[in-house]
Scaffold this motif. Structure first.
Motif, PDB file in Angstrom:
ATOM      1  N   VAL A  91      -8.316 -14.481   2.857  1.00 12.76           N
ATOM      2  CA  VAL A  91      -7.996 -13.055   2.795  1.00 12.76           C
ATOM      3  C   VAL A  91      -7.091 -12.826   1.586  1.00 12.76           C
ATOM      4  O   VAL A  91      -5.886 -13.074   1.648  1.00 12.76           O
ATOM      5  CB  VAL A  91      -7.300 -12.575   4.083  1.00 12.76           C
ATOM      6  N   PRO A  92      -7.645 -12.360   0.453  1.00  9.86           N
ATOM      7  CA  PRO A  92      -6.823 -12.124  -0.737  1.00  9.86           C
ATOM      8  C   PRO A  92      -6.087 -10.789  -0.634  1.00  9.86           C
ATOM      9  O   PRO A  92      -6.670  -9.768  -0.263  1.00  9.86           O
ATOM     10  CB  PRO A  92      -7.846 -12.115  -1.873  1.00  9.86           C
ATOM     11  N   VAL A  93      -4.802 -10.803  -1.002  1.00  8.42           N
ATOM     12  CA  VAL A  93      -3.941  -9.625  -0.872  1.00  8.42           C
ATOM     13  C   VAL A  93      -3.213  -9.403  -2.197  1.00  8.42           C
ATOM     14  O   VAL A  93      -2.663 -10.339  -2.767  1.00  8.42           O
ATOM     15  CB  VAL A  93      -2.906  -9.816   0.258  1.00  8.42           C
ATOM     16  N   VAL A  94      -3.224  -8.160  -2.679  1.00  8.66           N
ATOM     17  CA  VAL A  94      -2.484  -7.822  -3.890  1.00  8.66           C
ATOM     18  C   VAL A  94      -1.673  -6.555  -3.661  1.00  8.66           C
ATOM     19  O   VAL A  94      -2.047  -5.700  -2.866  1.00  8.66           O
ATOM     20  CB  VAL A  94      -3.425  -7.619  -5.109  1.00  8.66           C
ATOM     21  N   GLU A  95      -0.556  -6.480  -4.341  1.00  8.79           N
ATOM     22  CA  GLU A  95       0.262  -5.270  -4.230  1.00  8.79           C
ATOM     23  C   GLU A  95      -0.403  -4.094  -4.925  1.00  8.79           C
ATOM     24  O   GLU A  95      -0.206  -2.939  -4.538  1.00  8.79           O
ATOM     25  CB  GLU A  95       1.653  -5.534  -4.808  1.00  8.79           C
ATOM     26  N   SER A  96      -1.194  -4.387  -5.969  1.00  2.00           N
ATOM     27  CA  SER A  96      -1.953  -3.348  -6.660  1.00  2.00           C
ATOM     28  C   SER A  96      -3.271  -3.928  -7.141  1.00  2.00           C
ATOM     29  O   SER A  96      -3.294  -5.034  -7.702  1.00  2.00           O
ATOM     30  CB  SER A  96      -1.168  -2.803  -7.859  1.00  2.00           C
ATOM     31  N   LEU A 145      -7.385  -6.834  -0.289  1.00 11.70           N
ATOM     32  CA  LEU A 145      -6.580  -5.936   0.527  1.00 11.70           C
ATOM     33  C   LEU A 145      -5.330  -5.584  -0.259  1.00 11.70           C
ATOM     34  O   LEU A 145      -4.701  -6.451  -0.868  1.00 11.70           O
ATOM     35  CB  LEU A 145      -6.203  -6.604   1.853  1.00 11.70           C
ATOM     36  N   GLU A 146      -4.970  -4.317  -0.266  1.00  8.79           N
ATOM     37  CA  GLU A 146      -3.841  -3.857  -1.068  1.00  8.79           C
ATOM     38  C   GLU A 146      -2.632  -3.616  -0.182  1.00  8.79           C
ATOM     39  O   GLU A 146      -2.736  -2.966   0.863  1.00  8.79           O
ATOM     40  CB  GLU A 146      -4.210  -2.575  -1.818  1.00  8.79           C
ATOM     41  N   GLY A 147      -1.496  -4.151  -0.603  1.00 10.03           N
ATOM     42  CA  GLY A 147      -0.252  -3.981   0.144  1.00 10.03           C
ATOM     43  C   GLY A 147       0.624  -5.194  -0.020  1.00 10.03           C
ATOM     44  O   GLY A 147       0.251  -6.180  -0.667  1.00 10.03           O
ATOM     45  N   SER A 148       1.811  -5.156   0.570  1.00  5.74           N
ATOM     46  CA  SER A 148       2.670  -6.335   0.540  1.00  5.74           C
ATOM     47  C   SER A 148       2.108  -7.385   1.488  1.00  5.74           C
ATOM     48  O   SER A 148       1.505  -7.059   2.521  1.00  5.74           O
ATOM     49  CB  SER A 148       4.100  -5.973   0.932  1.00  5.74           C
ATOM     50  N   LEU A 149       2.309  -8.637   1.138  1.00  2.00           N
ATOM     51  CA  LEU A 149       1.701  -9.728   1.895  1.00  2.00           C
ATOM     52  C   LEU A 149       2.155  -9.722   3.346  1.00  2.00           C
ATOM     53  O   LEU A 149       1.334  -9.866   4.268  1.00  2.00           O
ATOM     54  CB  LEU A 149       2.033 -11.064   1.221  1.00  2.00           C
ATOM     55  N   ASP A 150       3.463  -9.541   3.584  1.00  5.80           N
ATOM     56  CA  ASP A 150       3.954  -9.579   4.960  1.00  5.80           C
ATOM     57  C   ASP A 150       3.384  -8.433   5.797  1.00  5.80           C
ATOM     58  O   ASP A 150       3.032  -8.608   6.969  1.00  5.80           O
ATOM     59  CB  ASP A 150       5.481  -9.561   4.989  1.00  5.80           C
ATOM     60  N   GLU A 151       3.248  -7.249   5.182  1.00  5.92           N
ATOM     61  CA  GLU A 151       2.734  -6.110   5.934  1.00  5.92           C
ATOM     62  C   GLU A 151       1.248  -6.247   6.237  1.00  5.92           C
ATOM     63  O   GLU A 151       0.787  -5.877   7.320  1.00  5.92           O
ATOM     64  CB  GLU A 151       3.010  -4.811   5.163  1.00  5.92           C
ATOM     65  N   VAL A 152       0.487  -6.782   5.282  1.00  5.21           N
ATOM     66  CA  VAL A 152      -0.944  -6.980   5.524  1.00  5.21           C
ATOM     67  C   VAL A 152      -1.157  -8.012   6.618  1.00  5.21           C
ATOM     68  O   VAL A 152      -1.970  -7.814   7.538  1.00  5.21           O
ATOM     69  CB  VAL A 152      -1.658  -7.396   4.226  1.00  5.21           C
TER      70      VAL A 152
END
Length: 263
Positions: free
Chosen positions: A179-184, A213-220
């Protein structure tokens, strides 16, 4: 946090290893591969070691192997420069094949996957991916690996320096979901000659924006709910680990389910 799964205490013992490959992936990220000169370093996947490099022989740097132990004594480390970091900067910009590193005794052990069969949640920030990758490759040797979800985060898609490797892992291991996550999702537009070289040779190694998925890692991670019966492993910068631990516990994940090492 979980007690350590395995900790070695031979703190006076050191090993030497010779750099055989140095790959600059970004202006601030490099992958370094070494071979042990004599005896193999007796580490467990997920542990870390203090290394010293010839450019700064009096300044040890804590790194985690990105491969599980192998009989041929190969080691791999992922290194990102940090502001004011003399050693990390030298490793990324000045390391050359033939350099001899000194490797200290393995430490830690909190980052481990037990044999309970419980679902594994891995949370990697930046080069915190390295020990989690070692664990994934080690778990792949088991006859019945647990279902594993790897959340890997960066500020922008370009920060996901190992995207191509993660795609291959997910395609090869049916029990692994990445699950890749980026802030932007927007490209920063800042020139990076090393990234541009990779794109010129093999094309864009990154993921399509629709896969991010966009957002901070902890929140996602915590948007999926509390992990009440899971093994949760967290690795990254000290600030990232603290924020993720806080959000996990605040949203209902028992602290005893979470494993990390004191970076």
């Amino acid at each position: 946090m979980q007690p350590a799964g395995q900790t070695l205490h031979t703190t006076d013992t050191v090993w030497s290893a010779t750099v055989v490959e140095h790959h600059r992936l970004r202006h601030d990220v490099a992958v370094v591969r070494l071979e042990c000169d004599d005896a193999m370093v007796p580490f467990a996947p997920g542990q870390y070691v203090d290394v010293t490099v010839p450019q700064h022989p009096r300044l040890p740097r804590r790194l985690s192997p990105a491969l599980p132990p192998s009989l041929d004594g190969k080691l791999e480390f992922h290194v990102r420069t940090v502001p004011g970091g003399w050693v990390s900067g030298s490793i990324v910009t000045a390391t050359r094949p033939g350099d001899v590193w000194t490797i200290g005794a393995p430490q830690g052990g909190n980052l481990h996957v037990d044999d309970s069969g419980r679902i594994v949640i891995m949370v990697a920030g930046g080069t915190g991916l390295a020990p989690l990758r070692a664990l994934i490759l080690d778990v792949a040797r088991r006859p019945d690996p647990p279902q594993t979800f790897l959340f890997v985060g960066g500020r922008t898609p370009r920060d996901l320096y190992a995207a191509d490797m993660l795609i291959l892992l997910a395609e090869t291991l049916p029990w692994l979901t990445v699950v890749p996550v980026v802030e932007s999702v927007d490209d920063p537009g800042i020139p990076d000659e090393w990234y541009d070289r990779i794109v010129a040779h093999v094309g864009d190694p990154g993921l399509h924006p629709d896969e991010l998925l966009e957002g901070s890692l902890d929140e996602v991670v915590t948007s999926y709910g509390a992990f009440g019966d899971h093994q949760v492993l967290v690795c990254g910068s000290a600030a990232m680990v603290r924020a993720t631990l806080h959000t996990l516990v605040e949203t209902g994940t028992p602290a005893e389910n979470v494993r990390c090492d004191p970076y």
